[in-house]
Write a protein that holds these residues in place. Structure first.
Motif, PDB file in Angstrom:
ATOM      1  N   CYS A 105      47.100  34.176  20.393  1.00  0.00           N
ATOM      2  CA  CYS A 105      46.394  35.552  21.323  1.00  0.00           C
ATOM      3  C   CYS A 105      47.959  35.549  21.934  1.00  0.00           C
ATOM      4  O   CYS A 105      48.782  37.477  21.882  1.00  0.00           O
ATOM      5  N   ASP A 106      49.212  35.029  21.795  1.00  0.00           N
ATOM      6  CA  ASP A 106      50.424  35.495  22.013  1.00  0.00           C
ATOM      7  C   ASP A 106      50.897  35.437  21.097  1.00  0.00           C
ATOM      8  O   ASP A 106      51.593  37.184  21.976  1.00  0.00           O
ATOM      9  N   VAL A 109      50.448  39.568  21.527  1.00  0.00           N
ATOM     10  CA  VAL A 109      51.293  40.116  22.443  1.00  0.00           C
ATOM     11  C   VAL A 109      52.429  40.312  21.694  1.00  0.00           C
ATOM     12  O   VAL A 109      52.677  41.391  22.131  1.00  0.00           O
ATOM     13  N   ASP A 113      53.459  44.533  20.935  1.00  0.00           N
ATOM     14  CA  ASP A 113      54.855  45.068  21.843  1.00  0.00           C
ATOM     15  C   ASP A 113      55.581  44.971  20.581  1.00  0.00           C
ATOM     16  O   ASP A 113      56.644  46.855  20.654  1.00  0.00           O
TER      17      ASP A 113
END
Length: 122
Positions: A105-106, A109, A113
């Motif tokens: 999940c990190d 992200v 971005d």
């Protein structure tokens, strides 16, 4: 239409077949246009590098469009997100991220971005 038909369109060779034909003497039209300067100018206008911090780990990512092709292939075409990350930030930083508890999940992200800031995703 038979090939001898006077109104039949001429046979057009595919580029690869045309390029493989024995060449004649080179002419001025055969000279390659150098794109080195244009590519260098384009590279200078790329956004980045992008600095991040997550779970106490600081790392920097270059503009996506500035990645070497072999790294780009690993990032975009790879099915292993950790191998893709390793190709960009290196083995030591990847170990540091794993030790800090980074999750998939990190990574999502980070990539979302990174793509947005690089102008690849809106």
């Amino acid at each position: 239409m038979p090939a001898s038909d006077p109104i039949a369109p001429p046979r057009v060779l595919p580029f690869a077949e045309h390029a493989a034909r024995p060449s004649r003497e080179p002419s001025a039209q055969d000279a390659a246009l150098s794109l080195d300067q244009l590519a260098a100018e384009r590279t200078e206008t790329l956004p980045g590098p992008f600095h991040y911090q997550l779970k106490g780990v600081r790392f920097t990512l270059p503009a996506l469009r500035g990645l070497p092709l072999d790294v780009w292939e690993r990032v975009r075409g790879g099915t292993d997100p950790v191998a893709s990350l390793r190709a960009v930030v290196g083995e030591q930083k990847t170990r540091e991220m794993a030790a800090a508890g980074f999750t998939l999940c990190d990574l999502d992200v980070i990539v979302e971005d990174w793509e947005r800031r690089s102008g690849v995703r809106s």
